[in-house]
Design a protein around this motif. Structure first.
Motif, PDB file in Angstrom:
ATOM      1  N   PHE A 178       2.178   1.269   9.073  1.00 33.87           N
ATOM      2  CA  PHE A 178       1.905   2.671   9.372  1.00 33.87           C
ATOM      3  C   PHE A 178       0.983   3.247   8.316  1.00 33.87           C
ATOM      4  N   ALA A 179       0.242   4.270   8.718  1.00 28.47           N
ATOM      5  CA  ALA A 179      -0.756   4.880   7.841  1.00 28.47           C
ATOM      6  C   ALA A 179      -0.341   6.294   7.469  1.00 28.47           C
ATOM      7  N   LYS A 180      -0.654   6.697   6.252  1.00 27.35           N
ATOM      8  CA  LYS A 180      -0.337   8.044   5.776  1.00 27.35           C
ATOM      9  C   LYS A 180      -0.992   9.067   6.692  1.00 27.35           C
ATOM     10  N   SER A 181      -0.171   9.950   7.236  1.00 30.82           N
ATOM     11  CA  SER A 181      -0.649  10.906   8.236  1.00 30.82           C
ATOM     12  C   SER A 181       0.416  11.974   8.434  1.00 30.82           C
ATOM     13  N   ALA A 182       0.248  12.759   9.493  1.00 35.15           N
ATOM     14  CA  ALA A 182       1.263  13.755   9.823  1.00 35.15           C
ATOM     15  C   ALA A 182       2.568  13.096  10.219  1.00 35.15           C
ATOM     16  N   ASP A 183       2.509  11.817  10.613  1.00 31.12           N
ATOM     17  CA  ASP A 183       3.699  11.098  11.054  1.00 31.12           C
ATOM     18  C   ASP A 183       4.376  10.293   9.948  1.00 31.12           C
ATOM     19  N   PHE A 184       3.599   9.905   8.927  1.00 23.91           N
ATOM     20  CA  PHE A 184       4.140   9.084   7.851  1.00 23.91           C
ATOM     21  C   PHE A 184       3.638   9.580   6.499  1.00 23.91           C
ATOM     22  N   ALA A 185       4.543   9.627   5.529  1.00 23.18           N
ATOM     23  CA  ALA A 185       4.200  10.178   4.217  1.00 23.18           C
ATOM     24  C   ALA A 185       3.376   9.211   3.370  1.00 23.18           C
ATOM     25  N   VAL A 186       3.416   7.926   3.683  1.00 29.12           N
ATOM     26  CA  VAL A 186       2.722   6.913   2.885  1.00 29.12           C
ATOM     27  C   VAL A 186       2.106   5.854   3.790  1.00 29.12           C
ATOM     28  N   ASN A 187       1.308   4.980   3.177  1.00 26.12           N
ATOM     29  CA  ASN A 187       0.786   3.816   3.882  1.00 26.12           C
ATOM     30  C   ASN A 187       1.767   2.656   3.723  1.00 26.12           C
ATOM     31  N   LYS A 188       1.846   1.805   4.742  1.00 30.06           N
ATOM     32  CA  LYS A 188       2.660   0.594   4.645  1.00 30.06           C
ATOM     33  C   LYS A 188       2.005  -0.506   5.455  1.00 30.06           C
ATOM     34  N   ALA A 189       1.871  -1.684   4.848  1.00 34.77           N
ATOM     35  CA  ALA A 189       1.251  -2.817   5.541  1.00 34.77           C
ATOM     36  C   ALA A 189       2.259  -3.534   6.424  1.00 34.77           C
ATOM     37  N   ALA A 190       1.780  -4.187   7.471  1.00 31.99           N
ATOM     38  CA  ALA A 190       2.644  -4.988   8.339  1.00 31.99           C
ATOM     39  C   ALA A 190       3.285  -6.104   7.531  1.00 31.99           C
ATOM     40  N   GLY A 191       4.575  -6.333   7.755  1.00 37.72           N
ATOM     41  CA  GLY A 191       5.289  -7.384   7.051  1.00 37.72           C
ATOM     42  C   GLY A 191       5.839  -6.974   5.705  1.00 37.72           C
ATOM     43  N   THR A 192       5.605  -5.729   5.314  1.00 39.57           N
ATOM     44  CA  THR A 192       6.108  -5.211   4.046  1.00 39.57           C
ATOM     45  C   THR A 192       7.243  -4.236   4.313  1.00 39.57           C
ATOM     46  N   PRO A 193       8.399  -4.435   3.685  1.00 41.19           N
ATOM     47  CA  PRO A 193       9.516  -3.512   3.923  1.00 41.19           C
ATOM     48  C   PRO A 193       9.179  -2.092   3.486  1.00 41.19           C
ATOM     49  N   CYS A 194       9.595  -1.118   4.262  1.00 41.19           N
ATOM     50  CA  CYS A 194       9.441   0.280   3.886  1.00 41.19           C
ATOM     51  C   CYS A 194      10.206   0.526   2.588  1.00 41.19           C
ATOM     52  N   ALA A 195       9.676   1.378   1.735  1.00 40.83           N
ATOM     53  CA  ALA A 195      10.313   1.668   0.455  1.00 40.83           C
ATOM     54  C   ALA A 195      11.681   2.325   0.629  1.00 40.83           C
ATOM     55  N   ASN A 196      11.916   2.896   1.801  1.00 41.76           N
ATOM     56  CA  ASN A 196      13.202   3.563   2.059  1.00 41.76           C
ATOM     57  C   ASN A 196      14.260   2.627   2.628  1.00 41.76           C
ATOM     58  N   LEU A 197      13.898   1.363   2.854  1.00 37.86           N
ATOM     59  CA  LEU A 197      14.834   0.418   3.445  1.00 37.86           C
ATOM     60  C   LEU A 197      15.818  -0.115   2.405  1.00 37.86           C
ATOM     61  N   ARG A 198      17.109  -0.038   2.716  1.00 40.03           N
ATOM     62  CA  ARG A 198      18.138  -0.515   1.802  1.00 40.03           C
ATOM     63  C   ARG A 198      18.407  -2.003   2.037  1.00 40.03           C
ATOM     64  N   GLY A 225      12.206 -18.091   5.334  1.00 38.42           N
ATOM     65  CA  GLY A 225      11.293 -18.913   6.125  1.00 38.42           C
ATOM     66  C   GLY A 225      11.099 -18.406   7.537  1.00 38.42           C
ATOM     67  N   THR A 226      12.007 -17.531   8.011  1.00 42.97           N
ATOM     68  CA  THR A 226      11.897 -16.982   9.368  1.00 42.97           C
ATOM     69  C   THR A 226      11.047 -15.711   9.412  1.00 42.97           C
ATOM     70  N   ALA A 227      10.765 -15.129   8.255  1.00 48.53           N
ATOM     71  CA  ALA A 227      10.184 -13.787   8.203  1.00 48.53           C
ATOM     72  C   ALA A 227       8.875 -13.664   8.977  1.00 48.53           C
ATOM     73  N   ARG A 228       7.907 -14.503   8.646  1.00 46.10           N
ATOM     74  CA  ARG A 228       6.590 -14.351   9.269  1.00 46.10           C
ATOM     75  C   ARG A 228       6.672 -14.482  10.780  1.00 46.10           C
ATOM     76  N   ARG A 229       7.396 -15.501  11.255  1.00 44.09           N
ATOM     77  CA  ARG A 229       7.503 -15.710  12.697  1.00 44.09           C
ATOM     78  C   ARG A 229       8.267 -14.566  13.355  1.00 44.09           C
ATOM     79  N   MET A 230       9.324 -14.094  12.705  1.00 41.77           N
ATOM     80  CA  MET A 230      10.108 -12.986  13.245  1.00 41.77           C
ATOM     81  C   MET A 230       9.252 -11.731  13.388  1.00 41.77           C
ATOM     82  N   PHE A 231       8.428 -11.475  12.381  1.00 45.29           N
ATOM     83  CA  PHE A 231       7.581 -10.274  12.413  1.00 45.29           C
ATOM     84  C   PHE A 231       6.471 -10.404  13.456  1.00 45.29           C
TER      85      PHE A 231
END
Length: 270
Positions: free
Chosen positions: A26-46, A92-98
């Protein structure tokens, strides 16, 4: 891996490994406060795959998260395709799962539309074809990860869309009076308060910030209609065709907005 004969079409986050919070960018915009690349966990994820700011997403600038719906693809990928093996303990499942998750999400969206079409009496002449398409799409969701990742959803979507268009024509023909055709139209900010849009074709129309207060949208085709910040207060959407929860979540409404019984009134509506 055993297939799921009737995939659930509502998100069950408790049985998902937060795939929407990791796999998608997702990209920083009215919908998201920050940028995040595909395959990278959101900083808010526990660590337990839950969102640390779930109750305050809108206040903290993550409105886009409250609009998104995977149509049940998250738990399908997590529990069926990958058999409950999460991407943290089985990296090892991460890339394929995403890679699989966006494909599954599209398949589940098609299942959602096909299931709705089959429930429409006016579409009875198409029920046999719709059932065949539903069976083929359901079968695709049960494939293994190596089959799903490169799956050509576009070709399947084209076939399904042809059936949904025919369904739309049959249902909209039951609405009284002339039918407005606004397919793909730019109606951003349009003043449509109280408009009679029964049986209208609003497929892919841009109704961002449009005033639809008190409008009658029964039997209108709403596939792909962009309702971001649209005013749906007092509008009647009870029999609207192919309306989804994300579309409602993106709009503004009221306690008197009439919605299909299969959908939920968004918590941020007045």
């Amino acid at each position: 891996m055993p297939t799921n004969p009737t995939p659930a079409l509502h998100a069950d986050c408790a049985n998902c490994f937060a795939l929407c919070c990791v796999a998608l960018p997702f990209a920083k915009s009215a919908d998201f406060a920050v940028n995040k690349a595909a395959g990278t966990p959101c900083a808010n994820l526990r660590q337990d795959f839950r969102c640390g700011i779930h109750t305050g997403l809108r206040d903290k600038g993550f409105q886009g998260c409250t609009v998104f719906d995977c149509f049940g693809a998250g738990q399908q990928v997590s529990q069926i395709t990958f058999g409950g093996r999460d991407w943290r303990t089985h990296p090892g499942t991460a890339r394929r799962m995403f890679d699989v998750f966006p494909v599954m999400r599209q398949l589940h969206e098609l299942l959602h539309y096909l299931t709705e079409a089959l429930a429409l009496p006016a579409a009875a002449p198409l029920h046999e074809d719709l059932r065949a398409a539903l069976a083929a799409t359901t079968e695709a969701t049960g494939a293994d990860a190596d089959t799903l990742a490169p799956f050509d959803v576009g070709a399947l979507r084209q076939d399904v869309n042809s059936l949904l268009l025919k369904t739309s024509e049959l249902v909209r023909a039951t609405a009284p009076g002339p039918k407005k055709n606004h397919r793909g139209a730019d109606l951003m900010g349009a003043r449509l308060a109280g408009a009679d849009l029964r049986g209208a074709n609003l497929r892919g129309a841009y109704l961002i910030a449009a005033d639809l207060s008190g409008a009658d949208l029964r039997t209108a085709d709403l596939i792909g209609t962009d309702f971001r910040d649209a005013n749906l207060c007092d509008a009647d959407l009870r029999d609207a065709l192919f309306l989804t929860q994300p579309q409602l979540n993106a709009a503004r409404g009221s306690a008197t907005t009439r919605i299909p019984p299969s959908l939920t009134r968004p918590s941020h509506w007045a």
